[in-house]
Design a protein around this motif. Sequence first.
Motif, short mmCIF file in Angstrom:
data_model
loop_
_atom_site.label_atom_id
_atom_site.label_comp_id
_atom_site.label_asym_id
_atom_site.label_seq_id
_atom_site.Cartn_x
_atom_site.Cartn_y
_atom_site.Cartn_z
N GLY A 173 0.80 -1.22 0.00
CA GLY A 173 0.00 0.00 0.00
C GLY A 173 0.83 1.26 0.00
N LEU A 174 2.04 1.21 0.58
CA LEU A 174 2.89 2.40 0.61
C LEU A 174 3.39 2.77 -0.79
CD1 LEU A 174 4.98 1.83 3.85
CD2 LEU A 174 3.29 3.62 3.45
N LEU A 175 3.31 1.85 -1.74
CA LEU A 175 3.73 2.17 -3.11
C LEU A 175 2.84 3.23 -3.73
CD1 LEU A 175 4.48 -1.44 -4.46
CD2 LEU A 175 6.12 0.27 -3.65
N VAL A 176 1.65 3.43 -3.17
CA VAL A 176 0.75 4.44 -3.72
C VAL A 176 1.31 5.85 -3.50
CG1 VAL A 176 -0.67 4.83 -1.66
CG2 VAL A 176 -1.70 5.04 -3.91
N ALA A 234 1.55 8.38 -6.56
CA ALA A 234 0.69 9.58 -6.55
C ALA A 234 1.52 10.85 -6.68
CB ALA A 234 -0.14 9.61 -5.27
N ILE A 235 2.72 10.88 -6.10
CA ILE A 235 3.57 12.07 -6.21
C ILE A 235 3.99 12.29 -7.66
CG2 ILE A 235 5.81 13.03 -5.56
CD1 ILE A 235 5.53 11.66 -2.87
N VAL A 236 4.41 11.23 -8.32
CA VAL A 236 4.85 11.36 -9.72
C VAL A 236 3.70 11.81 -10.61
CG1 VAL A 236 5.74 10.09 -11.70
CG2 VAL A 236 6.72 9.70 -9.44
N ILE A 237 2.52 11.18 -10.43
CA ILE A 237 1.37 11.55 -11.26
C ILE A 237 0.94 12.99 -10.98
CG2 ILE A 237 -1.03 11.02 -11.79
CD1 ILE A 237 -0.40 8.10 -11.15
N ALA A 238 0.98 13.40 -9.70
CA ALA A 238 0.61 14.77 -9.35
C ALA A 238 1.57 15.77 -9.99
CB ALA A 238 0.60 14.94 -7.83
N GLN A 247 -5.77 -2.60 -4.16
CA GLN A 247 -5.80 -1.61 -3.09
C GLN A 247 -5.07 -0.33 -3.50
OE1 GLN A 247 -3.74 -2.95 0.37
NE2 GLN A 247 -4.35 -1.23 1.63
N VAL A 248 -3.92 -0.46 -4.14
CA VAL A 248 -3.19 0.71 -4.61
C VAL A 248 -4.00 1.45 -5.67
CG1 VAL A 248 -1.12 1.46 -5.86
CG2 VAL A 248 -0.93 -0.26 -4.05
N TRP A 249 -4.58 0.70 -6.60
CA TRP A 249 -5.38 1.31 -7.66
C TRP A 249 -6.56 2.10 -7.11
CZ3 TRP A 249 -10.52 -0.03 -8.63
CH2 TRP A 249 -11.09 0.53 -9.77
N TYR A 284 -7.18 9.49 -3.97
CA TYR A 284 -7.25 10.29 -2.74
C TYR A 284 -5.93 11.01 -2.49
CZ TYR A 284 -7.40 11.27 2.28
OH TYR A 284 -7.35 11.87 3.49
N TYR A 285 -4.82 10.29 -2.57
CA TYR A 285 -3.53 10.89 -2.31
C TYR A 285 -3.12 11.82 -3.45
CZ TYR A 285 -3.53 7.19 1.13
OH TYR A 285 -3.86 6.37 2.17
#
Length: 314
Positions: free
Chosen positions: A97-100, A104-108, A181-183, A188-189
């Motif tokens: 789950g921490l891989l999200v 999310a940072i890269v996509i943001a 779960q990551v998907w 949210y993040y």
Amino acid sequence: MTTTTAAPAATTVTPPVRGTSARRRTAVVSYLFVAPVAIGLFALYLYPALATFALSFTDWGPFGGNTFTGLDNYLSVFSSEVFWRALVNTLCYMAIGLLVIPAAIVIAALLNKPGLRGVSVYRALYFIPFITLPVASGMVWKWLYNGEYGLLNSFLEMFGISGTYWVANPATALVAIGAVQVWSQIGYYLVIFIAGIKAIPTHYSEAAEIDGAGPLRRFWHITLPLLSPSIFFCTVINVIATLQIFDLIYVMSQSSGANPAYNATQSIVTLFYETAFVDNTKGPATAMAFLLMILIAALTAIQFRLQRRWVEYA
């Protein structure tokens, strides 16, 4: 004869002293404003935690009534091989789950790129999985993971790769559920990191660009350090959420009798559910719940400690 008149003496104005009744009235009003939150915290968090701790030392009868058993429930839990397997699985879900967070940072950062078209559409597409019910997401992904007619295996066959029964195979079931779960949580993040990046003053990046820093260097040395409060918040929330994973496991793995990989995917919460409501042994179940609460509190305290060290070092 001349008469002299003395100048009037200066008068000091003393501010009115508030009486005890006024201070008491202010305190009562303040407590009334705080009362809804305080009552909610006590009724929904503090009291259940204290009740769980007290009931973890008792044995529940089939028709009610508690019998004090001391540490028997905890000894039963610690001697159970299934509990330790569920604990390891739970920590694996947390690690996956921490891989999200980095994703999310890269996509943001990519969505904050100037001149990018359709940014609002991309944000909506990423956020839709988060607002979808976990049960619905689990059922859809269970169909996608199907070993006979699933779309994932059909896609792999196009490249000559033979798929597997992703959720029924003990070697792949945990990772498959963790990927869902990551998907489902990345939207949210993503919203939090987009807001955090937009709050960073642009003159830092502009000055670094003038000095010759490229996009990757600006991202690594400017964006990430200034985004650390958002990263810390998202990490704490993510760890707490993944340690309590239940819906996806229950929907995608069903039960131990129907799925041979269920024991390989079982978490502490699913084990608690089976122990309390299927096996009807609520004493060990409450002990598991309290141990999970201690685990969450310990990991959260470690994260706060690491965050303080990071701030001091920076």
